[in-house]
Design an enzyme around this catalytic site. Structure first.
Site, PDB file in Angstrom:
ATOM      1  N   GLU A  69     -23.360  10.288  11.207  1.00 22.06           N
ATOM      2  CA  GLU A  69     -22.443   9.138  11.341  1.00 22.06           C
ATOM      3  C   GLU A  69     -20.972   9.520  11.577  1.00 22.06           C
ATOM      4  OE1 GLU A  69     -23.096   6.028   8.386  1.00 22.06           O
ATOM      5  OE2 GLU A  69     -25.208   6.556   8.224  1.00 22.06           O
TER       6      GLU A  69
ATOM      7  N   SER B 270     -24.577   9.267   6.135  1.00 22.43           N
ATOM      8  CA  SER B 270     -23.316   9.898   6.501  1.00 22.43           C
ATOM      9  C   SER B 270     -23.164  11.258   5.826  1.00 22.43           C
ATOM     10  CB  SER B 270     -22.148   8.990   6.123  1.00 22.43           C
ATOM     11  OG  SER B 270     -22.178   8.716   4.753  1.00 22.43           O
TER      12      SER B 270
ATOM     13  N   HIS C 101     -20.794   9.375  -5.997  1.00 24.38           N
ATOM     14  CA  HIS C 101     -19.413   8.960  -6.263  1.00 24.38           C
ATOM     15  C   HIS C 101     -18.661   9.998  -7.083  1.00 24.38           C
ATOM     16  CE1 HIS C 101     -21.962   5.454  -5.566  1.00 24.38           C
ATOM     17  NE2 HIS C 101     -20.971   5.078  -4.805  1.00 24.38           N
TER      18      HIS C 101
ATOM     19  N   LYS D  49       0.836  -1.207   0.000  1.00 30.77           N
ATOM     20  CA  LYS D  49       0.000   0.000   0.000  1.00 30.77           C
ATOM     21  C   LYS D  49       0.867   1.251   0.000  1.00 30.77           C
ATOM     22  CE  LYS D  49      -3.437   2.253   2.976  1.00 30.77           C
ATOM     23  NZ  LYS D  49      -4.481   2.457   1.957  1.00 30.77           N
TER      24      LYS D  49
ATOM     25  N   ILE E 246     -28.820   9.616   2.956  1.00 30.97           N
ATOM     26  CA  ILE E 246     -28.666   8.191   3.266  1.00 30.97           C
ATOM     27  C   ILE E 246     -28.031   7.960   4.636  1.00 30.97           C
ATOM     28  CG2 ILE E 246     -27.732   6.004   2.384  1.00 30.97           C
ATOM     29  CD1 ILE E 246     -30.026   7.331   0.729  1.00 30.97           C
TER      30      ILE E 246
HETATM   31  N1  GLN Z   1     -25.774   4.859   6.029  1.00 31.57           N
HETATM   32  C1  GLN Z   1     -24.582   4.614   5.336  1.00 31.57           C
HETATM   33  C2  GLN Z   1     -23.946   5.931   4.866  1.00 31.57           C
HETATM   34  O1  GLN Z   1     -24.649   6.827   4.568  1.00 31.57           O
HETATM   35  C3  GLN Z   1     -24.796   3.720   4.153  1.00 31.57           C
HETATM   36  C4  GLN Z   1     -23.511   3.403   3.444  1.00 31.57           C
HETATM   37  C5  GLN Z   1     -23.606   2.381   2.340  1.00 31.57           C
HETATM   38  O2  GLN Z   1     -24.628   2.196   1.735  1.00 31.57           O
HETATM   39  N2  GLN Z   1     -22.535   1.686   2.033  1.00 31.57           N
HETATM   40  O3  GLN Z   1     -22.768   6.067   4.776  1.00 31.57           O
HETATM   41 ZN    ZN Z   2     -25.072   3.074  -0.220  1.00 30.70          ZN
END
Ligand code: GLN
Ligand code: ZN
Length: 759
Positions: free
Chosen positions: A485, A434, A695, A18, A432
């Site tokens: 989160e 975070s 992304h 790495k 979602i």
């Molecule tokens: N609740 C998580 C976030 O928002 C979901 C992450 C994921 O789907 N991998 O980061």
């Molecule tokens: Zn996700």
């Protein structure tokens, strides 16, 4: 009997791999230094193999990914990368702006680069198997090059294909068409022949060809292709050993009839291979490479039992070798540096280095060596003692009744209750979970974990973050808020820290792709929840606002699929144990006034077995585990989240999970996901189809996002639709999140007005 090991992790004892890559990418070291570092790693592995096994594999140490290397071997470089300029192009293909697509390797957590075959033409381009063979030879090691087989290469690649009629005329997709597969095989085999011939000429006597795709559902015409490949390659006159893993071979007879000298079998992923060998016999003229040391799970093997298997097998063949079941790179390098594991766990673990030693012990014990036999016996004695049991958890599992897997009232009624309580507008907006994990957040977490700041300082810091993110969401005007989160490193590891029966390691890193590593938790005992896990942060967030804040949990199937797990109880039971722990959390959150709880299942699909015939069994318990964990009061709105959109095949099972709301990704294949709902009759659950791709750093415009909504409205009643990004925002920066969410909320408001006005 020989010991044959393969697939050692390339990471190195101290994550040297790495470091090398990242230093090179940052420009801290030169290309020459990069190569020199890689050579050291190459020698390190050769010595490890040499110490424990009878064959030293070469061509295993890729600078990024072995499928990328194979694509380069056969000259499959898409035009957009221009003329190949060494390492620069190599990493451009791996991680540049228009890099190859990355996807999961079989049902593992390793991600490979998907080769793109643009032209139906191959040529020997970079003969890495030969270069590597010669490098080792020069250093005094005789090796067997490992090469991804031609069939697996094609099966895991995508190729340009002319579509019928519609635009675009060409699309890059999996090679499922028989004619195309055959044409490509005919072009590819001569290149493989050339590689083998060059190796033979260099003095190499044996190659190990990996064909894991032979464990997938393989049709007869595909087996015809496999036979053609190996009848061609056998003409070279170099010894060929074929390796298959992750499951049993799809056609035992055809596999064992291939004109090669040795066949490897995965004898641990299920019982089928072993049964077939015992029932159908094994050809006299071939070497049987018995993969009996598990390459995917970190447990020390019961060596007496393994020895008995070897003895049984030796009655069926005179030419037996002992091996690992699949590559060892699914495991961390070594257990040695772990110091803080729960009492008694360390001696039960075996990572890659320890697995090598197990192979050596088995081999020598098989040959009658007294010391080795003693070790075999001692290991089995140690493993006899039961470990990690929790009577209360077991009692709860036995007491489970059908109704524990069912919510009290059907969705329709729940929906009414929830709408009454929540009073959300049409097209409710949410995220979602975070929010950006800024350098500051990461710094504070490390400071806390290394004891540089106290627990109360850390908690204060997290509170400040929560305050900020709540204020932010209120200002932007989102309808359902989250706490951000900030206290979580990783959505699974966070719960692993909090649950009993799951250990986390300090050094147990595994590569998931490129230089990216993660530390899978280890489920070693019955899982239980000693105390609430998320209550503090969620209730604090809720205390700051009148809008509903979502409780945020990681689902049982995802926790299981992203961890190592014990083998003495069925996976189903482990999933139920985790589900019960989560259920307790759900009811604590409800008790504290939380009205919406999201249980994320991004890895729900990942556990799907490789063969269709095994799907039903998996979904039976996976769906039930989710339902068990989400058996909330009817008034509580249960959300789930999955971040992929290959839904079409599994939508029936997803529906059975009986959530109230699901959020999913759709940014890359909107058409596909929407068609899934077209086909599914009677979809009545609320759904947030990701309106933008988190992304990418690009700020989504209102128009783009509205287009997603409009498409969704064509197939789903508008009352079911939510508005949200397609995944968590933790990898994004605030400068990106702020305008993106503002646009998103404005878009939702505008659309609401339009729809209400009947436009
Ligand atoms: N609740 C998580 C976030 O928002 C979901 C992450 C994921 O789907 N991998 O980061
Ligand atoms: Zn996700």
């Amino acid at each position: 009997m020989k010991a044959i090991a393969f697939g050692l992790p390339k990471l190195g004892e101290k994550r040297e791999f790495k470091k090398l890559l990242e230093d090179f990418w940052k420009g801290n070291i030169s290309e020459e230094e990069l190569h020199a570092g890689m050579r050291d790693l190459a020698l390190w592995r050769a010595d490890l193999y040499k110490e424990n096994a009878d064959v030293i594999p070469s061509n295993e140490l890729s600078y990024y990914d072995f499928m990328l290397d194979t694509a380069l071997m056969v000259g499959a470089v898409p035009q957009r990368f221009g003329e190949y300029k060494g390492m620069e192009t190599y990493f451009e293909m791996a991680r540049g702006k228009s890099a190859l697509e990355m996807t999961k390797w079989f049902n593992t957590n390793y991600h490979y680069l998907v080769p793109e075959i643009e032209r139906e033409e191959f040529k020997l381009f970079i003969n890495k198997p030969l270069n590597d063979y010669e490098f080792y030879k020069q250093k005094g090691y005789e090796t067997a090059p490992h090469i991804i087989g031609a069939y697996t290469f094609l099966r895991m690649s995508k190729a340009l294909r002319r579509k019928k009629g519609e635009l675009p005329l060409y699309e890059i997709e999996k090679i499922e068409d028989r004619d195309q597969f055959e044409r490509l095989t005919d072009k590819l085999v001569p290149v493989y022949r050339e590689v083998l011939e060059s190796l033979k000429k260099a003095g190499c006597q044996r190659v190990h060809i990996e064909e894991p795709a032979l464990v997938l559902d393989t049709e007869d015409w595909q087996w015809d292709i496999v036979e053609k490949i190996y009848s061609e390659l056998s003409k070279v006159g170099i010894e060929i050993a074929l390796f298959t893993y992750y499951d049993s071979v799809s056609d035992y007879e055809r596999y064992t009839s291939l004109p090669v000298q040795a066949l490897h079998f995965d004898l641990v992923s299920n019982k089928e291979n072993l049964q077939n060998i015992k029932e159908k016999g094994f050809p006299k003229d071939k070497e049987l490479i018995a993969g009996i040391i598990n390459g995917r799970q970190p447990w020390r093997a019961d060596l007496s039992e393994k020895l008995r298997t070897l003895e049984d097998l030796s009655k069926l063949t005179d030419n037996l070798s002992v091996s690992n079941s699949c590559p060892l790179y699914h495991l961390p390098v070594s257990v040695e540096p772990e110091e803080d594991l729960p009492e008694g766990l360390k001696e039960r673990l075996s990572f890659a280095k320890e697995k090598l030693k197990e192979l050596r012990v088995l081999k020598t014990a098989f040959g009658g060596d007294k010391e080795a036999l003693k070790e075999v016996e001692a290991t089995s004695k140690l493993l006899e003692v039961s470990f990690g049991e929790n009577a209360e958890v077991r009692r709860r599992i036995t007491a489970l009744k059908d109704e524990d897997f069912r919510r009290e009232v059907p969705y329709e009624e729940r929906d009414k209750l929830q709408r009454d309580i929540l009073k959300l507008p049409l097209f409710p907006t949410t995220t979602i979970g975070s929010y950006p994990q800024t350098p500051e957040v990461r710094k504070m977490r490390t400071a806390y974990r290394t004891g540089k700041i106290s627990e109360s300082e850390y908690k204060e810091f997290i509170k400040k973050q929560i305050e900020h993110v709540i204020a932010f969401q209120e200002e932007v005007g989102l309808d359902v808020l989250v706490h951000g989160e900030f206290e979580r490193t990783d959505m699974v590891e966070f719960f692993a820290f909090k649950l009993d029966g799951i250990a986390t390691t300090k050094h147990g890193w595994v590569l998931s792709y490129g230089s990216r590593v993660y530390r899978p938790p280890i489920i070693y005992g019955d899982v239980s929840r000693p105390k609430p896990m998320t209550l503090e942060e969620i209730t604090y967030a809720q205390s700051l606002t009148d809008k509903p804040v979502k409780g945020m949990l990681t689902g049982p199937v995802t926790i299981l699929n992203w961890s190592y797990y014990r083998e003495d109880v069925p996976k189903r039971v482990i999933a139920y144990q985790i589900a019960l722990a989560l259920l307790d959390e759900v009811s604590d959150l409800e008790g504290a006034g939380i009205k919406i709880i999201q249980i994320d299942e991004p890895a729900f699909r990942e556990g799907v077995p490789l063969k269709r015939k095994d799907w039903q069994e998996y979904f039976n318990w996976a769906v039930k585990a989710f339902r068990l964990s989400s058996r909330a009061k009817p008034q509580t709105q249960i959300h789930t989240h999955m971040c992929y959109s290959e839904f079409n095949e599994i939508i029936e099972y997803i529906y059975q999970m009986d959530f109230d709301v699901i959020s999913i990704e759709a940014s890359r294949s909107k058409g596909e996901i929407i068609s899934a709902f077209e086909k599914f009759k009677g979809w009545d659950r609320q759904i947030g189809i990701g309106v933008y791709d988190i992304h990418s750093p690009a700020i989504p415009t209102k128009e783009e996002m509205k287009a997603v909504m409009e498409r969704s409205m064509k197939v789903l009643p508008k009352e079911l639709l939510w508005v949200n990004p397609d995944c968590g925002l933790k990898t994004r920066r605030w400068e990106e999140v702020e305008p993106a969410l503002k646009n998103m909320v404005e878009m939702a408001k505008g659309l609401r007005e339009e729809v209400m006005a009947g436009v």
